[in-house]
Design a protein around this motif. Structure first.
Motif, mmCIF file in Angstrom:
data_model
loop_
_atom_site.group_PDB
_atom_site.id
_atom_site.type_symbol
_atom_site.label_atom_id
_atom_site.label_comp_id
_atom_site.label_asym_id
_atom_site.label_seq_id
_atom_site.Cartn_x
_atom_site.Cartn_y
_atom_site.Cartn_z
ATOM 1 N N VAL A 66 6.569 -4.593 12.172
ATOM 2 C CA VAL A 66 7.539 -4.441 11.142
ATOM 3 C C VAL A 66 7.083 -5.215 9.885
ATOM 4 C CG1 VAL A 66 10.018 -4.318 10.387
ATOM 5 C CG2 VAL A 66 9.254 -3.261 12.656
ATOM 6 N N GLY A 67 7.418 -4.501 8.701
ATOM 7 C CA GLY A 67 7.170 -5.324 7.578
ATOM 8 C C GLY A 67 6.419 -4.786 6.710
ATOM 9 N N VAL A 68 5.534 -5.495 5.790
ATOM 10 C CA VAL A 68 5.089 -4.778 4.158
ATOM 11 C C VAL A 68 3.621 -5.193 4.292
ATOM 12 C CG1 VAL A 68 5.104 -4.571 2.038
ATOM 13 C CG2 VAL A 68 7.277 -4.946 3.247
ATOM 14 N N ASN A 69 2.733 -4.290 4.034
ATOM 15 C CA ASN A 69 1.350 -4.482 3.941
ATOM 16 C C ASN A 69 0.512 -3.510 3.100
ATOM 17 O OD1 ASN A 69 -1.679 -3.973 4.947
ATOM 18 N ND2 ASN A 69 -1.149 -6.226 5.650
ATOM 19 N N GLY A 70 -0.398 -3.976 2.240
ATOM 20 C CA GLY A 70 -1.171 -3.019 1.356
ATOM 21 C C GLY A 70 -2.663 -3.496 1.730
ATOM 22 N N ASP A 71 -2.984 -4.000 2.746
ATOM 23 C CA ASP A 71 -4.223 -4.513 2.869
ATOM 24 C C ASP A 71 -4.992 -3.308 3.641
ATOM 25 O OD1 ASP A 71 -3.871 -6.756 1.507
ATOM 26 O OD2 ASP A 71 -3.338 -7.808 3.294
ATOM 27 N N ILE A 83 -5.613 6.841 6.314
ATOM 28 C CA ILE A 83 -4.905 6.865 4.934
ATOM 29 C C ILE A 83 -4.563 5.287 4.455
ATOM 30 C CG2 ILE A 83 -2.687 7.292 5.958
ATOM 31 C CD1 ILE A 83 -3.980 8.377 2.634
ATOM 32 N N ALA A 84 -4.305 4.638 5.546
ATOM 33 C CA ALA A 84 -3.924 3.048 5.293
ATOM 34 C C ALA A 84 -5.153 2.541 4.655
ATOM 35 C CB ALA A 84 -3.469 2.565 6.778
ATOM 36 N N GLY A 85 -6.387 2.697 5.370
ATOM 37 C CA GLY A 85 -7.528 2.239 4.654
ATOM 38 C C GLY A 85 -7.783 2.668 3.409
ATOM 39 N N LEU A 86 -7.577 3.891 3.115
ATOM 40 C CA LEU A 86 -7.849 4.248 1.839
ATOM 41 C C LEU A 86 -6.967 3.654 0.738
ATOM 42 C CD1 LEU A 86 -8.048 8.229 1.754
ATOM 43 C CD2 LEU A 86 -9.991 6.617 1.607
ATOM 44 N N ILE A 87 -5.847 3.464 1.046
ATOM 45 C CA ILE A 87 -4.858 2.415 0.169
ATOM 46 C C ILE A 87 -5.476 0.930 -0.048
ATOM 47 C CG2 ILE A 87 -2.708 1.774 0.152
ATOM 48 C CD1 ILE A 87 -1.698 4.361 1.185
ATOM 49 N N MET A 115 8.480 13.359 12.839
ATOM 50 C CA MET A 115 8.564 12.118 12.067
ATOM 51 C C MET A 115 7.092 11.630 11.678
ATOM 52 S SD MET A 115 9.936 10.483 9.772
ATOM 53 C CE MET A 115 11.819 10.974 10.217
ATOM 54 N N ARG A 116 6.186 11.730 12.886
ATOM 55 C CA ARG A 116 4.722 10.965 12.723
ATOM 56 C C ARG A 116 4.310 11.967 11.655
ATOM 57 N NH1 ARG A 116 2.534 8.009 17.030
ATOM 58 N NH2 ARG A 116 4.021 6.297 17.214
ATOM 59 N N VAL A 117 4.378 13.431 11.780
ATOM 60 C CA VAL A 117 3.538 14.146 10.638
ATOM 61 C C VAL A 117 4.022 14.083 9.193
ATOM 62 C CG1 VAL A 117 3.258 16.531 10.208
ATOM 63 C CG2 VAL A 117 3.041 15.674 12.659
ATOM 64 N N LYS A 118 5.493 13.992 9.152
ATOM 65 C CA LYS A 118 6.308 13.810 7.922
ATOM 66 C C LYS A 118 5.621 12.511 7.222
ATOM 67 C CE LYS A 118 10.778 12.753 6.123
ATOM 68 N NZ LYS A 118 10.797 13.831 5.198
ATOM 69 N N VAL A 119 5.556 11.320 7.893
ATOM 70 C CA VAL A 119 5.159 9.915 7.648
ATOM 71 C C VAL A 119 3.703 10.252 6.888
ATOM 72 C CG1 VAL A 119 4.507 7.858 8.192
ATOM 73 C CG2 VAL A 119 6.673 8.466 8.914
ATOM 74 N N LEU A 120 2.693 10.658 7.678
ATOM 75 C CA LEU A 120 1.624 11.007 7.405
ATOM 76 C C LEU A 120 1.302 11.717 6.143
ATOM 77 C CD1 LEU A 120 -1.578 10.911 7.941
ATOM 78 C CD2 LEU A 120 -1.450 12.813 9.381
ATOM 79 N N HIS A 121 1.985 12.808 6.017
ATOM 80 C CA HIS A 121 1.742 13.528 4.731
ATOM 81 C C HIS A 121 2.564 13.032 3.792
ATOM 82 C CE1 HIS A 121 1.480 17.412 7.571
ATOM 83 N NE2 HIS A 121 0.534 16.571 7.674
ATOM 84 N N GLU A 122 3.425 12.112 3.874
ATOM 85 C CA GLU A 122 4.241 11.483 2.680
ATOM 86 C C GLU A 122 2.877 10.431 2.133
ATOM 87 O OE1 GLU A 122 8.008 10.461 1.853
ATOM 88 O OE2 GLU A 122 8.785 11.778 3.075
ATOM 89 N N LEU A 123 2.466 9.764 3.082
ATOM 90 C CA LEU A 123 1.445 8.740 2.646
ATOM 91 C C LEU A 123 0.314 9.323 2.017
ATOM 92 C CD1 LEU A 123 1.446 6.252 5.625
ATOM 93 C CD2 LEU A 123 2.748 6.116 3.577
ATOM 94 N N GLN A 124 -0.055 10.406 2.228
ATOM 95 C CA GLN A 124 -1.101 10.888 1.573
ATOM 96 C C GLN A 124 -0.879 11.621 0.093
ATOM 97 O OE1 GLN A 124 -1.817 14.121 4.646
ATOM 98 N NE2 GLN A 124 -3.591 13.200 5.515
ATOM 99 N N GLY A 125 0.114 12.092 0.008
ATOM 100 C CA GLY A 125 0.842 12.554 -1.081
ATOM 101 C C GLY A 125 0.936 11.338 -2.089
#
Length: 519
Positions: A66-71, A83-87, A115-125
């Protein structure tokens, strides 16, 4: 009694009981006993390392990161690694002092499959819009850094994550907006309250639709200063469904969850009840588990409710509940005794989860049962088709085509669009970027924190956001005015088929897209 004259004892005394041997024996004993004891003491006295990555840790009593990361950290969810790697790679190209940060706040480690599917698609958008902001916007500033903020299963760890975000408003992060906040739950409501009241952050909700997680025109109704949404409220969804379906209330009934405290369900059943004034039947009730993503025993209740529905003259059933119970109800109604009768189920945007739900009995959709829901976006909504022209206002094919181009440029992997989640997340990110850049003074690297949250009353008319889901024209309280509501039908094979665009006001907005006075 030991005999000192026994040959064995005389050998030991001569070879092992000398002073030197006794010394070495003692040292050996200390080593044998002392090393494990020292290791145990060190283990007991050293705090456990619960770090997962920079800015992310496992809370006490939990294995979730839990927390915040952009790496580029994917919170140990394999589906999010790409998607996390692209970001992370995009963020690595940015230099401190040239960017403002936007956080996507979601339950990234939810075990619920939908929810897993929803989260993935939201991050992609969201990432597609970050990529456009940094590479396809004529070098406008500031550049945008995107970070992932995990609130854990059922948003249970929202407080720790929000507190972390509150500490990121200064250098080097310069956090200026939070998007995501995608479920209409009590925890999300509390998180939005903390972000807006305590931190003064601008918040852009993606798929929150509850009427009571919104600001309004009444006295004291500015409950979440700085909150904007790109999705219509449940009341707007219900109005759009009513205008689209023109339901005969005499042949309709409501099936609703009695569990309170779920803002999506509570406000949806109130909105549906308003649409069904004068209906002859009282609502049919069920009670979902405390965690509505669990199966519970509601399938048994729905089997009984289908018998009662067959006893009525109803043709249309409004369903106010979450997606797990919706799927159970569809399965039960598909196996009803009155198979010769036709029924239509109308529900809110939680219906978008069903396309990817493996437990949905698709045979039910071929048993004279039509399931339609008010979607937040759909890939065919702004595509012309024979007999279905694109509305002249309220959105555009050009805006949607821009979205498709951005998705393709940002990621070589295809992105699933049928559930609308990537589209809405893209639009929420576009709204956040719009506010950040509008609030940045000439010559400044980034805007002041307070100035971003005050931008929403100006997002209308010619300053509207040209969303891929439709025009985003906000009223003075940050709510979208007469936002396009795609009506989607679950086809017999489980695919999500676009039917038509419906409008909360009964028709598309005027070209000016200026909300009327309220209150």
């Amino acid at each position: 009694m030991t005999d000192p004259l026994h040959p064995r004892n005389r050998f030991l005394a001569r070879h092992l009981y000398t002073p030197r041997q006794r010394f070495f024996a003692a040292v050996l004993a200390l080593l044998v006993i002392g090393l494990p004891l020292g290791w145990a003491i060190k283990t007991w006295t050293t705090p456990e390392n619960r770090s997962c990555a920079a800015g992310v840790a496992r809370p006490a009593g939990s294995d979730e990161c839990v927390g915040v990361n952009g790496d580029g950290f994917a919170f140990r969810i394999p589906e999010l690694a790409h998607i996390a790697g692209l970001i992370g790679r995009e963020n690595a190209t940015l230099k401190p002092g040239e960017y403002a940060t936007v956080a996507v706040l979601l339950p990234l480690t939810s075990p619920d499959a939908g929810m897993r599917v929803k989260v993935l698609h939201e991050l992609q958008g969201a990432y597609a819009r970050q990529h456009r902001a940094n590479h396809e916007s004529n070098s406008e500033t500031p550049k945008i850094r995107l970070v992932l903020a995990n609130t854990g299963k059922n948003n249970a760890h929202w407080r720790a994550t929000v507190d972390q975000l509150k500490g990121m408003t200064g250098a080097p992060d310069q956090l200026r907006a939070v998007t995501g906040v995608a479920t209409s739950s009590t925890e999300v409501r509390q998180a939005v309250t903390a972000l807006t009241h305590e931190a003064g952050l601008a918040v852009v909700g993606t798929t929150i639709t509850a009427d009571d997680i919104a600001n309004g025109p009444g006295p004291g109704d500015n409950r979440f200063p700085g909150l904007a949404r790109v999705s219509p409220t449940n009341s707007d969804e219900a109005d759009a469904l009513a205008h689209f379906g023109r339901v005969n209330a005499a042949k309709a009934l409501l099936v609703q969850d009695t569990r309170t405290g779920d803002h999506y369900t509570d406000t949806l059943k109130s909105a549906f009840a308003k649409s069904l004034q004068g209906a002859p039947y009282e609502p049919q009730l069920f009670t979902s588990p405390a965690d509505p993503t669990e199966e519970g025993t509601t399938a048994n209740t729905f089997r009984q409710i289908t018998h009662l529905i067959c006893d009525t003259r109803a043709e249309t059933v409004f369903f106010a509940g979450r997606h797990t119970q919706l799927r159970q109800f569809i399965n039960a109604l598909g196996a009803r005794g009155c198979a010769e009768r036709s029924f239509t189920i109308l529900t809110g945007d939680e219906g978008s989860y069903l396309g990817a739900d493996p437990k949905l009995d698709r045979r039910a959709l071929k048993a004279r049962l039509t399931v339609r829901y008010a979607s937040l976006a759909h890939p065919d909504a702004w595509r012309a088709a024979p007999g279905r022209p694109v509305p002249a206002t309220g959105g555009s094919t050009v805006a949607y085509d821009t979205f498709l181009t951005d998705i393709a440029r940002a990621d070589e992997k295809p992105v699933a669009l049928a559930d609308g989640q990537a589209i809405v997340a893209y639009d929420a990110m576009a709204t956040a970027v719009h506010a950040i850049r509008q609030a940045t003074p000439d010559g400044a690297a980034f805007p002041e924190l307070d100035d971003v949250a005050t931008q929403w009353p100006q997002v209308k008319g010619s300053l509207r956001v040209q969303g891929a889901s439709g025009w985003i024209c906000l009223d003075n309280f940050g709510n979208p005015y007469n936002k396009a509501v795609p009506i989607v039908e679950l086809a017999g094979d489980g695919t999500q088929r676009f039917v038509a665009i419906a409008w909360p006001a009964g028709g598309p907005p005027a070209t000016s897209c200026l909300p009327p006075k309220k209150g």
